[in-house]
Design a protein around this motif. Structure first.
Motif, PDB file in Angstrom:
ATOM      1  N   PHE A   1       0.835  -1.205   0.000  1.00 47.28           N
ATOM      2  CA  PHE A   1       0.000   0.000   0.000  1.00 47.28           C
ATOM      3  C   PHE A   1       0.871   1.256   0.000  1.00 47.28           C
ATOM      4  O   PHE A   1       0.585   2.217  -0.699  1.00 47.28           O
ATOM      5  N   LEU A   2       1.950   1.236   0.787  1.00 43.05           N
ATOM      6  CA  LEU A   2       2.815   2.419   0.848  1.00 43.05           C
ATOM      7  C   LEU A   2       3.489   2.673  -0.491  1.00 43.05           C
ATOM      8  O   LEU A   2       3.747   3.823  -0.856  1.00 43.05           O
TER       9      LEU A   2
ATOM     10  N   ILE B   1      -4.883   3.556  -4.136  1.00 39.18           N
ATOM     11  CA  ILE B   1      -5.285   3.534  -2.722  1.00 39.18           C
ATOM     12  C   ILE B   1      -6.684   4.138  -2.576  1.00 39.18           C
ATOM     13  O   ILE B   1      -7.557   3.584  -1.905  1.00 39.18           O
TER      14      ILE B   1
ATOM     15  N   GLN C   1      -8.966   4.429  -4.849  1.00 33.52           N
ATOM     16  CA  GLN C   1      -9.972   3.569  -5.492  1.00 33.52           C
ATOM     17  C   GLN C   1     -10.371   2.420  -4.580  1.00 33.52           C
ATOM     18  O   GLN C   1     -11.548   2.089  -4.462  1.00 33.52           O
ATOM     19  N   LEU C   2      -9.370   1.803  -3.944  1.00 27.44           N
ATOM     20  CA  LEU C   2      -9.666   0.675  -3.052  1.00 27.44           C
ATOM     21  C   LEU C   2     -10.559   1.135  -1.900  1.00 27.44           C
ATOM     22  O   LEU C   2     -11.587   0.526  -1.608  1.00 27.44           O
ATOM     23  N   CYS C   3     -10.155   2.233  -1.253  1.00 29.41           N
ATOM     24  CA  CYS C   3     -10.930   2.708  -0.099  1.00 29.41           C
ATOM     25  C   CYS C   3     -12.326   3.133  -0.521  1.00 29.41           C
ATOM     26  O   CYS C   3     -13.300   2.840   0.175  1.00 29.41           O
TER      27      CYS C   3
ATOM     28  N   SER D   1       2.192   1.810  -3.436  1.00 30.77           N
ATOM     29  CA  SER D   1       1.212   2.023  -4.507  1.00 30.77           C
ATOM     30  C   SER D   1       1.045   3.517  -4.781  1.00 30.77           C
ATOM     31  O   SER D   1       1.343   4.344  -3.929  1.00 30.77           O
ATOM     32  N   ASP D   2       0.512   3.825  -5.969  1.00 30.07           N
ATOM     33  CA  ASP D   2       0.225   5.238  -6.207  1.00 30.07           C
ATOM     34  C   ASP D   2      -1.061   5.625  -5.486  1.00 30.07           C
ATOM     35  O   ASP D   2      -1.913   4.789  -5.182  1.00 30.07           O
ATOM     36  N   GLN D   3      -1.162   6.915  -5.208  1.00 31.04           N
ATOM     37  CA  GLN D   3      -2.286   7.443  -4.429  1.00 31.04           C
ATOM     38  C   GLN D   3      -3.634   7.055  -5.031  1.00 31.04           C
ATOM     39  O   GLN D   3      -4.579   6.734  -4.323  1.00 31.04           O
TER      40      GLN D   3
END
Lengths: 199, 199
Positions: free
Chosen positions: B33-34, B41, B43-45, B36-38
């Motif tokens: 996660f750290l 992150i 999109q997942l949330c 990954s591009d913003q």
């Protein structure tokens, strides 16, 4: 069936990008989120977003750090600054730290060379590592994994160190403690024989 | 080490609640996660929060539904409304739907009875199931898992149906296709013999 539940379909598509989540478990995890209370969902999402926002790679070694530009290891004056242990990832660093056997510095490459997946030296922190090699550094320990990619990465980075007066070493390969010889593949036994030590 | 990175520590604590994520992989997922591009992150949330907000259990059978109070199966007039298949979870329902062998309705219990973990009949949708049993229902198929908990759940719910003029059945237990007898435990072979069918 799932096409009638577009938000659930979207969630499963997003969960597919999370590593180490087996595809057979995606539906269970999605269902778990739907059954969870709102508070725990909010906490998880907030934790992901907060970590992403606040945690950065160390300017020196690319270990994760939060409160300052340098990670806790690079900032620790008690650590031996003449030795750098090169690892692929942060969790490899953690694995070594847990042993409490090493008190030097680290360098986190951010993965291993893998031409088939398009990962070349520029995708790793190789250049940043090479700029760290100065007169103060006496030893470099390669602790990349004993996989083809890890070996190739160690060889590549080590080749860039030729000519520098450094002690360059590689973690020993051999039979892990608690395993029996018959469970081991030929290459591991070969490495264990080649690397045998005086009794 | 990790205590110097409080946001990362918090993220790992939250990830511990996600089922089917092996504890040895929590650090890797957090690190993913750290790195990954913003955007991914976010999109997942967003997908988790949106699914939690929009997807609800079907008023009738507790399958997941989004666009209306009834799920796509309960709303489908082509399905046989005289038969109910009782499953523990939504993913069990999906597994049966994939076979395209069953065209009746379902009832999702939401788990199985497990006194040791404090799961009693009131924690499942047993009462809602019993209110669905009326003159229109001719058959109930128990498709709970052949585990001690699944068997106990099927027995318990079936005991509530005594006296009703229904065809009550249970999925067959036996040797799964592609496996050999010697891989099977005694209870499975016992079930396969007891449930043998004319050739």
């Amino acid at each position: 069936m799932i096409k009638h539940i577009p938000s659930l379909e979207k969630l499963i598509r997003q969960l597919q990008h999370v590593p180490y989540l087996a595809s057979k478990n995606l539906y269970r995890v999605a269902s778990h989120f739907l059954s969870s209370d709102q508070k725990s969902i909010d906490q998880l999402c907030r934790a992901i977003i907060e970590a992403k926002e606040k945690v950065k790679p160390c300017k020196n070694c690319f270990n994760w750090t939060q409160t300052s530009d340098l990670c806790a290891i690079c900032a620790d004056s008690k650590r031996d600054r003449s030795s750098i242990c090169v690892v692929e990832t942060w969790h490899d660093l953690l694995a070594i730290e847990r042993t409490q056997d090493y008190d030097g510095l680290y360098h986190v490459l951010g993965g291993s060379l893998c031409p088939l997946e398009g990962v070349g030296p520029d995708d790793l922190t190789v250049d940043a590592f090479l700029t760290r090699i100065d007169d103060g550094i006496k030893e470099v320990i390669f602790a990349t994994n004993p996989t083809p990619e890890g070996e190739a990465t160690a060889s590549f980075v080590a080749s860039k160190l030729e000519g520098a007066s450094l002690l360059v070493s590689r973690l020993a390969s051999g039979i892990p403690i608690g395993y029996s010889l018959e469970q081991m593949d030929r290459v591991t036994i070969h490495k264990a024989i080649a690397g045998r030590r005086p009794f």
